[in-house]
Write a protein that holds these residues in place. Structure first.
Motif, short mmCIF file in Angstrom:
data_model
loop_
_atom_site.label_atom_id
_atom_site.label_comp_id
_atom_site.label_asym_id
_atom_site.label_seq_id
_atom_site.Cartn_x
_atom_site.Cartn_y
_atom_site.Cartn_z
N VAL A 24 0.84 -1.21 0.00
CA VAL A 24 0.00 0.00 0.00
C VAL A 24 0.87 1.25 0.00
CG1 VAL A 24 -1.67 1.34 1.33
CG2 VAL A 24 -1.94 -1.15 1.13
N PHE A 25 1.88 1.24 0.85
CA PHE A 25 2.73 2.43 1.01
C PHE A 25 3.50 2.75 -0.27
CE2 PHE A 25 7.01 4.02 2.02
CZ PHE A 25 6.66 5.27 2.51
N PHE A 26 4.18 1.76 -0.83
CA PHE A 26 5.02 2.03 -1.99
C PHE A 26 4.19 2.31 -3.24
CE2 PHE A 26 8.37 -0.10 0.55
CZ PHE A 26 9.31 0.92 0.49
N VAL A 27 3.04 1.69 -3.36
CA VAL A 27 2.17 2.00 -4.49
C VAL A 27 1.73 3.46 -4.44
CG1 VAL A 27 -0.13 1.60 -5.46
CG2 VAL A 27 1.34 -0.34 -4.91
N ALA A 28 1.39 3.92 -3.22
CA ALA A 28 0.98 5.32 -3.07
C ALA A 28 2.11 6.27 -3.44
CB ALA A 28 0.53 5.57 -1.63
N VAL A 29 3.34 5.95 -3.00
CA VAL A 29 4.50 6.81 -3.29
C VAL A 29 4.81 6.80 -4.78
CG1 VAL A 29 6.97 7.12 -2.92
CG2 VAL A 29 5.49 6.57 -0.98
N ILE A 30 4.72 5.63 -5.40
CA ILE A 30 5.05 5.53 -6.82
C ILE A 30 4.00 6.23 -7.69
CG2 ILE A 30 5.25 3.87 -8.73
CD1 ILE A 30 6.53 1.95 -6.62
N ILE A 31 2.73 6.12 -7.30
CA ILE A 31 1.66 6.76 -8.07
C ILE A 31 1.69 8.28 -7.94
CG2 ILE A 31 -0.85 7.05 -8.22
CD1 ILE A 31 -1.15 4.11 -7.54
N ALA A 32 1.95 8.76 -6.72
CA ALA A 32 1.95 10.21 -6.48
C ALA A 32 3.24 10.62 -5.77
CB ALA A 32 0.73 10.61 -5.65
N PRO A 33 4.39 10.57 -6.47
CA PRO A 33 5.67 10.85 -5.82
C PRO A 33 5.80 12.27 -5.27
CG PRO A 33 5.92 10.73 -8.20
CD PRO A 33 4.55 10.26 -7.89
N GLN A 34 5.32 13.26 -6.03
CA GLN A 34 5.47 14.65 -5.59
C GLN A 34 4.60 14.94 -4.37
OE1 GLN A 34 4.71 17.15 -8.99
NE2 GLN A 34 6.72 16.78 -9.90
N ALA A 35 3.36 14.50 -4.41
CA ALA A 35 2.46 14.71 -3.27
C ALA A 35 2.97 13.97 -2.04
CB ALA A 35 1.05 14.25 -3.62
N ILE A 457 13.94 0.21 -7.82
CA ILE A 457 13.91 0.58 -9.24
C ILE A 457 12.67 1.42 -9.55
CG2 ILE A 457 13.58 -0.35 -11.57
CD1 ILE A 457 15.39 -2.71 -10.69
N MET A 458 11.52 0.99 -9.03
CA MET A 458 10.27 1.72 -9.29
C MET A 458 10.31 3.12 -8.67
SD MET A 458 7.53 -1.39 -8.75
CE MET A 458 6.10 -0.41 -9.22
N LEU A 459 10.92 3.24 -7.51
CA LEU A 459 11.03 4.56 -6.88
C LEU A 459 11.96 5.47 -7.66
CD1 LEU A 459 11.19 3.51 -3.12
CD2 LEU A 459 9.37 4.81 -4.20
N LEU A 460 13.04 4.92 -8.17
CA LEU A 460 13.96 5.71 -8.98
C LEU A 460 13.27 6.20 -10.25
CD1 LEU A 460 17.30 3.68 -8.73
CD2 LEU A 460 16.95 6.03 -7.97
N GLN A 461 12.50 5.33 -10.88
CA GLN A 461 11.83 5.70 -12.12
C GLN A 461 10.72 6.72 -11.90
OE1 GLN A 461 10.75 1.70 -13.45
NE2 GLN A 461 12.32 1.80 -15.06
N SER A 462 10.07 6.65 -10.73
CA SER A 462 8.94 7.55 -10.47
C SER A 462 9.36 8.84 -9.77
CB SER A 462 7.89 6.84 -9.61
OG SER A 462 8.42 6.55 -8.32
N GLY A 463 10.61 8.90 -9.28
CA GLY A 463 11.06 10.09 -8.57
C GLY A 463 10.60 10.12 -7.12
N GLY A 464 10.39 8.95 -6.52
CA GLY A 464 9.88 8.89 -5.15
C GLY A 464 10.93 8.71 -4.07
N MET A 465 12.22 8.80 -4.42
CA MET A 465 13.26 8.55 -3.42
C MET A 465 13.27 9.60 -2.31
SD MET A 465 14.67 5.72 -4.00
CE MET A 465 15.75 5.96 -2.61
N GLY A 466 12.91 10.84 -2.65
CA GLY A 466 12.87 11.89 -1.63
C GLY A 466 11.86 11.59 -0.54
N ALA A 467 10.72 11.02 -0.94
CA ALA A 467 9.68 10.66 0.03
C ALA A 467 10.17 9.57 0.97
CB ALA A 467 8.42 10.19 -0.69
N ILE A 468 10.88 8.58 0.44
CA ILE A 468 11.37 7.46 1.25
C ILE A 468 12.42 7.94 2.25
CG2 ILE A 468 12.51 5.22 1.18
CD1 ILE A 468 9.62 5.34 0.13
#
Length: 517
Positions: A24-35, A457-468
């Motif tokens: 649930v957590f990573f799907v949310a981050v990957i779908i909406a990385p900026q938010a 890999i999915m976080l890198l592609q979506s730009g979600g590393m800052g959130a993590i």
């Protein structure tokens, strides 16, 4: 060995619960990385402003407890039964402590952080003589006794519960003195699920940022272009080697890699020491240690409330939250490799061995880099570090000497440090989610490595590393509360054992006196 029904049930719930929350957590981050990044940054900033006192106070408490354990009669207690002996030699033990704890961070920041504090210090004038001293001292503080005390207290409490009380090497076991059999219920499941989440995030965060830094180093040294495709390739290679290491097991995997990596790190330090101004480094070492010892207690309670709180939130508080959150996997791993040592031997060893190596590394690399900038006029090194800290080490080697092999060894060392960090973290996940603990089935070991690699890999592609990265810091706050409760139970047990030992001693003395009479 027969596994009790409640344990089977517990492991299944921890595994399924962890996977559900992670999904649930990573799907949310990957779908909406900026938010997601904005949300978690806001939470992190709120915690930083309102709970910085708690982070600093908690670490001070942990160090006070460790000091008591090291210098009181409690230090004589063995983490195991009377006949138990340490599984690893001091060198192998120390190599694994450093390689799976903070080794990867020091390789990157051994040059970058001292230079950054020199170029932009919290309170003194930038690039001044005082800034040189403070830059090294602050770096010592961030990577020294305080940081390792966080790992040590978690590992000690878990080791005591496992090897003295016969409980599993799991986070919930450390809460037994406070909660009793309740640790086998929902509370214990929650604590172990939290530990799995912290471990996964704790692996994904440095892996995601680390491959970017490795890619930057490869580009700097070999012209290997920075791109998502190349970073995915690096993650795949790290994951593959991690799988092999996990399949080989602790002694043939992590231990061997750690020993090799420490040998390479020592070789790099000797190289820099010999090529740099060796006399300057030796003089600096004495002064650095003196400055650290005299400022150790004041810095422990320094929040920069009257001078530069923003700097404090971005540096010291960030580190403390990071170390506390990452103490779950690191503490569990240290506990796994420390059976058979006394509490005193454990506390002194975990604090002195890696901290001593860290001080040596920071002095050799940090002082040499600042010497080039401050005394020898190589100002481009300072500019390069401030522009891109990822390539700071390689720029340092370039201006230090024309011998490129140092950069090659550094890249190798960074790569192996990532393997040992990922390896130890995945071993901890298997310990928490498998009935066979570290001897989990091969498919389960491989599954967690693949899952972590895919998430990264999915976080890198979506730009979600800052959130993590923000999430890891956020996790430090509730975990600090859990560790504080663990410490209360641990000290309760220690005091009870001390009373029992004293009563037994008095009984023997009375018996001897009566016999003489």
């Amino acid at each position: 060995m027969k596994v009790s029904p409640w344990k089977l049930h517990h492991k299944s719930l921890v595994c399924l619960g962890s996977l559900s929350v992670l999904a649930v957590f990573f799907v949310a981050v990957i779908i909406a990385p900026q938010a997601s990044t904005q949300l978690f940054n806001d939470i992190k900033d709120t915690i930083s402003v309102h709970f910085s006192w708690f982070y600093m106070g908690s670490v001070a408490l942990f160090m006070a407890i460790l000091a008591y354990c090291a210098f009181s009669s409690a230090g004589n207690i063995k983490l195991g039964q009377p006949g138990d002996r340490p599984e690893f030699s001091y060198f192998s033990w120390g190599a694994m402590l450093f390689s799976t704890g903070m080794g990867i961070g020091l390789v990157f920041f051994g040059v970058a952080e001292p230079v950054m504090h020199y170029m932009s210090p919290p309170v003194v004038d930038a690039q001044s003589d005082v800034a040189v001293r403070d830059a090294i001292n602050i770096t010592f503080f961030h990577w020294g006794v305080n940081a390792w005390a966080i790992y040590t207290i978690v590992a000690l409490v878990i080791s005591y519960s496992a090897y003295r009380k016969g409980l599993p090497i799991e986070m919930r076991s450390a809460l037994y003195p406070v909660l009793g059999d309740k640790i086998h219920g929902p509370i214990g499941q929650f604590v172990d699920i939290f530990a799995v989440l912290a471990t996964v995030v704790g692996i994904v965060t440095p892996l995601g940022f680390g491959v970017q830094q490795i890619n930057a180093g490869l580009e700097y040294v070999f012209g290997f272009e920075q791109s998502i495709d190349h970073q995915i390739l690096l993650i795949a290679i790290i994951g593959f080697v991690t799988c092999i290491s996990l399949i080989l097991g602790l002694k043939r995997g992590i231990k061997l890699l750690s020993v090799v990596n420490i040998a390479v790190a020592i070789a790099l330090m000797l190289y820099v020491f010999l090529v740099s101004e060796s006399t300057y480094i030796l003089n600096s070492t004495i002064e650095n240690v003196g400055n650290y010892l005299t400022s150790f207690i004041p810095l422990t309670f320094e929040t920069y409330s009257y001078s530069n709180p923003d700097w404090f939130y971005g540096w010291t508080l960030f580190y403390w939250a990071w170390w506390i959150a990452f103490a779950a996997p690191t503490g569990l791993f240290i506990a796994r490799i420390s059976k058979g040592r006394t509490i005193r031997e454990f506390v002194v060893g975990v604090l002195v061995i890696p901290v001593g190596f860290s001080i040596a590394w920071i002095t050799v690399f940090g002082n040499s880099a600042i010497d080039l900038i401050h005394n020898q006029g190589v100002t481009e090194l300072g500019t390069a570090v401030m522009e891109n800290s990822s390539t700071a080490l390689f720029k340092f080697f370039e201006v230090l000497s024309e011998w490129n092999i140092a950069s090659y060894l550094a890249l190798f060392s960074i790569f192996v440090f990532f393997i040992t960090t990922s390896d130890s973290g995945t071993l901890v996940i298997n310990t928490l989610t498998s009935e066979q603990q570290e001897n989990a089935p091969v498919y389960q070991r491989v599954f967690w490595v693949v899952a972590i690699s895919v998430i990264t890999i999915m976080l890198l592609q979506s730009g979600g590393m800052g959130a993590i990265q923000s999430v890891l810091v956020i996790l430090g706050c509730p975990f600090a509360v859990i560790v504080t409760v663990m410490c209360i139970g641990f000290m309760k047990d220690i005091f009870q054992q001390a009373k029992a030992t004293e009563a037994l001693k008095l009984s023997h003395e009375r018996y001897a006196s009566d016999k003489i009479s």
